[in-house]
Enzyme design. Structure first.
Site, PDB file in Angstrom:
ATOM      1  N   MET A   1     -16.850  17.723 -35.549  1.00 15.28           N
ATOM      2  CA  MET A   1     -18.234  17.821 -35.984  1.00 15.28           C
ATOM      3  C   MET A   1     -19.008  16.628 -35.406  1.00 15.28           C
ATOM      4  SD  MET A   1     -18.097  20.667 -37.467  1.00 15.28           S
ATOM      5  CE  MET A   1     -19.397  20.984 -38.629  1.00 15.28           C
ATOM      6  N   CYS A   2     -19.658  15.820 -36.188  1.00 19.43           N
ATOM      7  CA  CYS A   2     -20.330  14.582 -35.760  1.00 19.43           C
ATOM      8  C   CYS A   2     -21.850  14.739 -35.649  1.00 19.43           C
ATOM      9  CB  CYS A   2     -19.815  14.026 -34.438  1.00 19.43           C
ATOM     10  SG  CYS A   2     -18.031  13.944 -34.278  1.00 19.43           S
ATOM     11  N   THR A   3     -22.519  13.589 -35.694  1.00 10.35           N
ATOM     12  CA  THR A   3     -23.967  13.506 -35.520  1.00 10.35           C
ATOM     13  C   THR A   3     -24.282  12.306 -34.649  1.00 10.35           C
ATOM     14  OG1 THR A   3     -24.365  14.435 -37.732  1.00 10.35           O
ATOM     15  CG2 THR A   3     -26.190  13.244 -36.712  1.00 10.35           C
TER      16      THR A   3
END
Length: 329
Positions: A1-3
């Site tokens: 995932m991650c941002t």
């Protein structure tokens, strides 16, 4: 995932933050990699090079660069994208293994514009590699940003690189592909739509929150305030720890976060499983050709009484350079 989220006007500085969201520990340590290291594409192809710029990178399992910045102020961030399609490995095309993909840009470029032009000119292919421990094959895209405030999002769709290159591309999360994320954002209040700012951990919702809050940060009075402001945004997009769900075995949680000050060349690392924040000033590292690589062991003492904290620029231990995962490994 991650941002990943970029703040290009923090009182004259350019900052970028990212969350690393994953369903298991990535064994991340920090590496100091000097100029002059010789590398190859990791797939037995035609690309080889000597690093022109030194860099600090966060590794995954000590065999892949997933985040980092170089001494010129170019930074990069690997995030998950399930829709990625790199195509069948074509040995007639220049190619890079996924493990060294980010490192190639940190080694060779000082600006996003030059990196984006190289991708267009060379038509480079990315070759995914399975995790030796689990066999899992990551599907990822890449964000690049630099000290001028420029930004690019690179995704492989239908076997070809698609590059969104603009100073307006401040946020990247995960699915769907970037162009669809931009369209979804237009439905949110504050970006042309009427949908209230969403609060779930879905990628599109994290995208909206990061875009909303980074656009409303007050101008900082110091570098400390700037770093704190960026952390406040990426923490709002973080994913909490969770009890394993048998129906979602790969559900992610935020395991670490970074903030890179591309103007002042400072790299800040915060583990969500450890109590201490550490940072590295790149101008205090020896990146000269012939200098040894360095490794900062973040997997060692994690107790409340000890462990690393504060400025760790002098704490890197001399070591051989990171050995990137290759197609034959």
């Amino acid at each position: 995932m991650c941002t990943r989220v970029m703040w290009p006007d923090a009182a004259g500085s350019v900052l970028v933050g990212r969350n690393m969201d994953y369903h298991r520990d990535t064994g991340t340590n920090l590496w100091s990699l000097p100029r002059g290291i010789k590398r190859d594409d990791g797939v037995g192809g035609s690309l080889s090079w000597t690093a022109e710029y030194g860099s600090v990178v966060a590794g995954a399992f000590d065999m892949m660069s997933v985040d980092g910045m170089n001494e010129a102020g170019l930074a990069g961030h690997i995030l998950w994208l399930a829709e990625s399609d790199y195509g069948t490995h074509d040995t007639s095309r220049p190619a890079l293994s996924m493990a060294v993909w980010l490192q190639y840009f940190l080694d060779n470029f000082s600006t996003v514009a030059d990196a984006a032009a190289w991708i267009s000119d060379v038509d480079v292919q990315v070759v995914p590699l399975g995790d030796p421990a689990t066999g899992e094959v990551p599907a990822v895209h890449l964000a690049l940003d630099d000290a001028t405030g420029d930004s690019a999002i690179i995704e492989y769709l239908d076997g070809k690189a698609t590059v969104w290159h603009s100073r307006e591309h401040l946020v990247m999360t995960n699915s769907p592909a970037y162009d669809k994320q931009i369209e979804l954002l237009k439905e949110v209040d504050g970006f042309g739509g009427t949908t209230p700012l969403p609060g779930t951990t879905l990628a599109a919702d994290r995208f909206a929150r990061a875009a909303y809050y980074v656009g409303r940060l007050p101008q900082p009075k110091s570098e400390v305030e700037a770093v704190a402001g960026m952390f406040s945004v990426i923490r709002n997009a973080a994913q909490p720890f969770r009890i394993p769900d048998p129906d979602k075995p790969y559900a992610s949680q935020t395991i670490w976060q970074t903030v890179a000050d591309l103007t002042n060349k400072r790299y800040v690392f915060d583990s969500t499983t450890r109590p201490n924040v550490v940072w590295v000033d790149l101008d205090k590292l020896n990146f000269s050709e012939g200098a040894p690589a360095g490794k900062l062991d973040l997997m060692g003492d994690t107790s409340l009484e000890g462990g690393l904290a504060g400025n760790v620029s002098r704490r890197f231990e001399k070591t051989a350079a990171m050995q990137f995962l290759t197609l034959s490994a």
